[in-house]
Every structure is written in C-alpha cells, then in structure tokens.
Design a protein around this motif. Structure first.
Motif, short mmCIF file in Angstrom:
data_model
loop_
_atom_site.label_atom_id
_atom_site.label_comp_id
_atom_site.label_asym_id
_atom_site.label_seq_id
_atom_site.Cartn_x
_atom_site.Cartn_y
_atom_site.Cartn_z
N ALA A 98 0.83 -1.21 0.00
CA ALA A 98 0.00 0.00 0.00
C ALA A 98 0.86 1.26 0.00
N VAL A 99 1.95 1.25 0.73
CA VAL A 99 2.86 2.40 0.75
C VAL A 99 3.59 2.51 -0.59
N ALA A 100 4.01 1.37 -1.12
CA ALA A 100 4.72 1.39 -2.41
C ALA A 100 3.81 1.88 -3.53
N ASP A 101 2.52 1.52 -3.49
CA ASP A 101 1.57 1.93 -4.52
C ASP A 101 1.09 3.36 -4.32
N GLY A 102 1.32 3.93 -3.18
CA GLY A 102 0.87 5.28 -2.88
C GLY A 102 -0.52 5.33 -2.27
N LEU A 106 3.55 6.30 4.79
CA LEU A 106 4.30 5.89 5.98
C LEU A 106 4.65 7.16 6.74
N ARG A 107 4.17 7.25 7.93
CA ARG A 107 4.40 8.43 8.75
C ARG A 107 5.24 8.03 9.95
N ILE A 108 6.28 8.78 10.16
CA ILE A 108 7.12 8.58 11.33
C ILE A 108 7.01 9.85 12.14
N ALA A 109 6.46 9.76 13.33
CA ALA A 109 6.23 10.94 14.16
C ALA A 109 7.55 11.44 14.71
N GLY A 110 7.71 12.74 14.70
CA GLY A 110 8.91 13.36 15.24
C GLY A 110 8.71 14.86 15.32
N SER A 111 9.63 15.49 15.93
CA SER A 111 9.54 16.94 16.01
C SER A 111 10.93 17.53 15.94
N CYS A 112 10.99 18.74 15.49
CA CYS A 112 12.24 19.47 15.43
C CYS A 112 12.06 20.72 16.26
N GLY A 113 12.59 20.75 17.42
CA GLY A 113 12.50 21.94 18.25
C GLY A 113 13.51 22.97 17.79
N ALA A 114 13.15 24.22 17.89
CA ALA A 114 14.04 25.28 17.44
C ALA A 114 15.26 25.41 18.34
N GLY A 115 15.14 25.03 19.58
CA GLY A 115 16.27 25.24 20.48
C GLY A 115 16.95 23.95 20.89
N VAL A 134 8.17 14.93 6.51
CA VAL A 134 9.39 14.38 5.94
C VAL A 134 9.01 13.14 5.13
N GLU A 135 9.44 13.08 3.92
CA GLU A 135 9.21 11.90 3.08
C GLU A 135 10.46 11.03 3.12
N LEU A 136 10.24 9.75 3.28
CA LEU A 136 11.36 8.82 3.29
C LEU A 136 11.65 8.35 1.88
N SER A 143 13.39 -0.44 4.33
CA SER A 143 14.11 -0.77 5.57
C SER A 143 13.17 -0.77 6.77
N VAL A 144 12.26 0.20 6.81
CA VAL A 144 11.30 0.26 7.92
C VAL A 144 10.46 -1.00 7.94
N PHE A 145 9.96 -1.42 6.78
CA PHE A 145 9.13 -2.62 6.74
C PHE A 145 9.95 -3.89 6.98
N ASP A 146 11.21 -3.90 6.55
CA ASP A 146 12.08 -5.03 6.86
C ASP A 146 12.33 -5.14 8.36
#
Length: 170
Positions: A98-102, A106-115, A134-136, A143-146
């Motif tokens: 499903a991810v390969a077909d679009g 695939l969402r990987i939660a994360g954050s980038c704090g300014a400080g 962010v797109e992988l 690799s994530v699925f592996d």
C-alpha cells in the motif's frame, strides 16, 4: 568262627544295614524338603520378576503417553504460533504494498524543536518548527518494513518459547 561271633557279626551287619537305611531315608527326606523350599523360592522369584516386569511396562506406557501428549500440545502451540506469524507478516506485506503503490503513507512521528538538538536557533521570524512533513526514500521505507518484519519474527519466536516453557515444560 564260633556261633557267638557269627551272631555278633550278623548283628553288626544288621545294625550297619539299619544305619544305612536310616541314612538313606534321612537323605531322601532332606532332599525332598530342600526341593520344596527351592520350588517355593522359585515361585516367589518368578512372581517378583513378573511384578517388576509389569511395573516397568506400566512406567513405559505412562512415559509414552506423556510424551505423546507433550508432542500433541507442542504441535498445537507450533500451529498457533505459525498462524499468528503468517497473519502478521501478511499484514506487513499489505502495508508495504500500500505504501509502495501510494495508497497509504508511511508516517514517522517526530519533532524538530528550534532550540534543541543540532538545529541552530533561528534569529529571524521565519522559523522551521513542526510545519512540514518528511518523506522517506524508497530504500528507507523498505528498511522500515524489513525492520518491522524482523520484529514480528522475533516477537513470534518469543511468544512460542514462552508458551512452550509455560505449557510443555511444566
């Protein structure tokens, strides 16, 4: 020889004959008594051997029955673990396709704090923050699925080992 000597010799012969007959009777009686004791002992020995053989056969039957039950239980555990692993792997492959077909992302939660971290503080009003996604790359998604497939295999093996220890090794 005189008549007295003959009588004395005859009496000695009769005494010896009676003594020999008594010894023979005692010998036969004693042999018969020993024969009865030996027959009784042999019967007791045969009964003991039969009892030991029966007990050994019963123990062998019990051990085989216990082994058979353990093998059946282990086969059931193996079948359950295999089914769970196959189902989880199928779900992983469905997500991968499903991810390969679009169709899914695939969402990987994360954050980038300014400080924090290695991102420098922005001096201007335009900051990075958490505004974008962010797109992988394709390789990173594979690799994530592996990695997920490896986790599924490890968890299935762990659950199977725990079930074996809990249910079979009791």
């Amino acid at each position: 020889m005189t008549e007295d000597q003959l009588k004395l010799t005859g009496a000695a012969v009769i005494a010896l004959a009676l003594l020999a007959a008594g010894a023979t009777v005692a010998w036969v009686w004693q042999a018969n008594a020993y024969g009865k004791v030996m027959a009784t002992n042999e019967a007791s020995r045969q009964a003991d051997l039969a009892s030991i053989a029966n007990a050994g056969a019963e123990q062998a039957r019990n051990a085989l029955a216990k082994q058979h039950d353990a093998e059946q239980h282990l086969a059931a555990l193996d079948q359950t673990a295999t089914e769970q692993k196959v189902k989880a792997n199928a779900e992983n492959e469905t997500l991968r396709r499903a991810v390969a077909d679009g169709a899914r992302r695939l969402r990987i939660a994360g954050s980038c704090g300014a400080g924090g971290g290695s991102v420098p503080d922005a001096a201007s009003a335009t900051g990075v923050g958490d505004a974008g996604t962010v797109e992988l790359s394709d390789a990173a998604r594979r690799s994530v699925f592996d990695i997920r497939a490896g986790i599924i295999a490890d968890q299935a093996a762990l659950r199977a080992a725990q079930a074996y220890i809990r249910d079979v090794c009791r």
